[in-house]
Design a protein around this motif. Sequence first.
Motif, mmCIF file in Angstrom:
data_model
loop_
_atom_site.group_PDB
_atom_site.id
_atom_site.type_symbol
_atom_site.label_atom_id
_atom_site.label_comp_id
_atom_site.label_asym_id
_atom_site.label_seq_id
_atom_site.Cartn_x
_atom_site.Cartn_y
_atom_site.Cartn_z
ATOM 1 N N LEU A 195 -60.585 22.739 -42.027
ATOM 2 C CA LEU A 195 -60.244 22.455 -40.628
ATOM 3 C C LEU A 195 -60.582 23.645 -39.733
ATOM 4 O O LEU A 195 -61.091 23.483 -38.613
ATOM 5 N N LYS A 196 -60.324 24.840 -40.243
ATOM 6 C CA LYS A 196 -60.637 26.044 -39.471
ATOM 7 C C LYS A 196 -62.143 26.190 -39.251
ATOM 8 O O LYS A 196 -62.579 26.772 -38.255
ATOM 9 N N LYS A 197 -62.914 25.654 -40.174
ATOM 10 C CA LYS A 197 -64.367 25.726 -40.067
ATOM 11 C C LYS A 197 -64.947 24.564 -39.252
ATOM 12 O O LYS A 197 -66.163 24.395 -39.181
ATOM 13 N N GLY A 198 -64.076 23.758 -38.679
ATOM 14 C CA GLY A 198 -64.539 22.663 -37.834
ATOM 15 C C GLY A 198 -64.522 21.305 -38.491
ATOM 16 O O GLY A 198 -65.040 20.328 -37.927
ATOM 17 N N GLY A 199 -63.923 21.202 -39.668
ATOM 18 C CA GLY A 199 -63.829 19.915 -40.349
ATOM 19 C C GLY A 199 -63.003 18.922 -39.545
ATOM 20 O O GLY A 199 -62.075 19.308 -38.835
ATOM 21 N N LYS A 200 -63.366 17.651 -39.637
ATOM 22 C CA LYS A 200 -62.668 16.621 -38.865
ATOM 23 C C LYS A 200 -61.442 16.149 -39.629
ATOM 24 O O LYS A 200 -61.546 15.696 -40.778
ATOM 25 N N PHE A 201 -60.292 16.244 -38.990
ATOM 26 C CA PHE A 201 -59.024 15.902 -39.632
ATOM 27 C C PHE A 201 -59.045 14.467 -40.159
ATOM 28 O O PHE A 201 -58.620 14.193 -41.289
ATOM 29 N N GLU A 202 -59.548 13.533 -39.332
ATOM 30 C CA GLU A 202 -59.546 12.118 -39.705
ATOM 31 C C GLU A 202 -60.363 11.854 -40.964
ATOM 32 O O GLU A 202 -60.012 10.986 -41.781
ATOM 33 N N GLU A 203 -61.444 12.614 -41.152
ATOM 34 C CA GLU A 203 -62.277 12.452 -42.350
ATOM 35 C C GLU A 203 -61.587 13.043 -43.569
ATOM 36 O O GLU A 203 -61.563 12.448 -44.646
ATOM 37 N N LEU A 204 -61.031 14.243 -43.391
ATOM 38 C CA LEU A 204 -60.343 14.904 -44.503
ATOM 39 C C LEU A 204 -59.106 14.121 -44.942
ATOM 40 O O LEU A 204 -58.695 14.176 -46.099
ATOM 41 N N ALA A 205 -58.518 13.346 -44.000
ATOM 42 C CA ALA A 205 -57.312 12.567 -44.312
ATOM 43 C C ALA A 205 -57.593 11.478 -45.340
ATOM 44 O O ALA A 205 -56.667 10.944 -45.950
ATOM 45 N N LYS A 206 -58.840 11.115 -45.541
ATOM 46 C CA LYS A 206 -59.174 10.098 -46.539
ATOM 47 C C LYS A 206 -58.788 10.535 -47.955
ATOM 48 O O LYS A 206 -58.658 9.708 -48.855
ATOM 49 N N LYS A 207 -58.600 11.860 -48.133
ATOM 50 C CA LYS A 207 -58.212 12.393 -49.446
ATOM 51 C C LYS A 207 -56.697 12.337 -49.650
ATOM 52 O O LYS A 207 -56.199 12.680 -50.724
ATOM 53 N N LYS A 252 -52.828 11.509 -50.349
ATOM 54 C CA LYS A 252 -52.073 10.673 -51.298
ATOM 55 C C LYS A 252 -51.347 9.534 -50.581
ATOM 56 O O LYS A 252 -51.027 8.518 -51.197
ATOM 57 N N ASP A 253 -51.071 9.753 -49.294
ATOM 58 C CA ASP A 253 -50.415 8.712 -48.496
ATOM 59 C C ASP A 253 -51.484 7.709 -48.073
ATOM 60 O O ASP A 253 -52.086 7.828 -47.005
ATOM 61 N N THR A 254 -51.719 6.725 -48.922
ATOM 62 C CA THR A 254 -52.841 5.808 -48.693
ATOM 63 C C THR A 254 -52.676 4.987 -47.423
ATOM 64 O O THR A 254 -53.655 4.590 -46.804
ATOM 65 N N GLY A 255 -51.418 4.733 -47.020
ATOM 66 C CA GLY A 255 -51.186 3.956 -45.810
ATOM 67 C C GLY A 255 -51.727 4.643 -44.575
ATOM 68 O O GLY A 255 -52.434 4.040 -43.764
ATOM 69 N N SER A 256 -51.413 5.932 -44.435
ATOM 70 C CA SER A 256 -51.908 6.670 -43.269
ATOM 71 C C SER A 256 -53.338 7.159 -43.478
ATOM 72 O O SER A 256 -54.069 7.375 -42.507
ATOM 73 N N ALA A 257 -53.754 7.335 -44.723
ATOM 74 C CA ALA A 257 -55.115 7.818 -44.999
ATOM 75 C C ALA A 257 -56.155 6.887 -44.405
ATOM 76 O O ALA A 257 -57.188 7.335 -43.879
ATOM 77 N N ALA A 258 -55.901 5.593 -44.474
ATOM 78 C CA ALA A 258 -56.847 4.607 -43.942
ATOM 79 C C ALA A 258 -56.928 4.663 -42.419
ATOM 80 O O ALA A 258 -57.862 4.118 -41.820
ATOM 81 N N LYS A 259 -55.954 5.353 -41.795
ATOM 82 C CA LYS A 259 -55.936 5.463 -40.323
ATOM 83 C C LYS A 259 -56.123 6.910 -39.878
ATOM 84 O O LYS A 259 -55.624 7.318 -38.836
ATOM 85 N N GLY A 260 -56.824 7.688 -40.694
ATOM 86 C CA GLY A 260 -57.077 9.087 -40.330
ATOM 87 C C GLY A 260 -55.837 9.944 -40.374
ATOM 88 O O GLY A 260 -55.734 10.951 -39.673
ATOM 89 N N GLY A 261 -54.869 9.548 -41.212
ATOM 90 C CA GLY A 261 -53.626 10.307 -41.338
ATOM 91 C C GLY A 261 -52.590 9.991 -40.274
ATOM 92 O O GLY A 261 -51.543 10.633 -40.194
#
Length: 255
Positions: free
Chosen positions: A149-161, A163-172
């Motif tokens: 994230l500090k390097k400019g990574g997109k939170f919504e993309e990283l959220a796909k990883k 464990k909370d699958t419910g929010s992961a599908a919605k970018g966290g």
Amino acid sequence: MHRTALFATLALASGLALAQNVAVVNNKPIPKAREDAWVKELTKQGQADTPELRKMVKERLIQNEVLLQEANKRGIADKPDVKFMIDVQRQNTLIQSLLRDEMEKKPITDAEIKAAYEQQKAKVGGKEYHARHILVEKEDEAKAIVDQLKKGGKFEELAKKSKDTGSAAKGGDLDWAAPDSFVKPFSDAMTKLNKGQFTETPVQTQFGWHVIRLDDVRDTQFPPLDQVAPQIREGLQQQRVQAFVEGLRKSAKIQ
């Protein structure tokens, strides 16, 4: 007595009988008072006292009388299981009538409803938070996400990883919620963030390690009082009934 006078007397008596009864089934009258009682109960439930309603009630009373007479012929009422069910229904009717009588003596006031509404507003608090999170198993995984994230990574993309699958599908996305909707370590960390900021130090809870981003903050949104008053009234009535029952139990001698 003159025949004409006799017929007139019989006709008058018959008319009076019909006025007092809805119908006569196998020589057993169904009193009009029974029809009136049913109509009164139905109008309490919002139905209008119309000729159509009374016709429906009359037909039901006749049908019930026919069935009851047949049940009596067969001795149904003397069966042990039927006696038991009749007793249970009688008890339930008496108990419900008692509770209704108690509520009518001490009805919930508008002031009590408003006080409960304000109390709930104070309990929930004045702010709601719109947050996102990424949940992982290990602290090292969470730290690696923070570095990306500090390097400019997109939170919504990283959220796909996450464990909370419910929010992961919605970018966290966790949507709008009050702080007390979350476990305390999560809530404490979230409320310290500024809008757009994420936790550079991962947050540990019983669920794992979180990286949290706060998207926005707003005043808590409450529905207007008149919209929720019926639900509040029902809740207060349930509380009052429970207190009434507990009071009776405490004062009763139970061995």
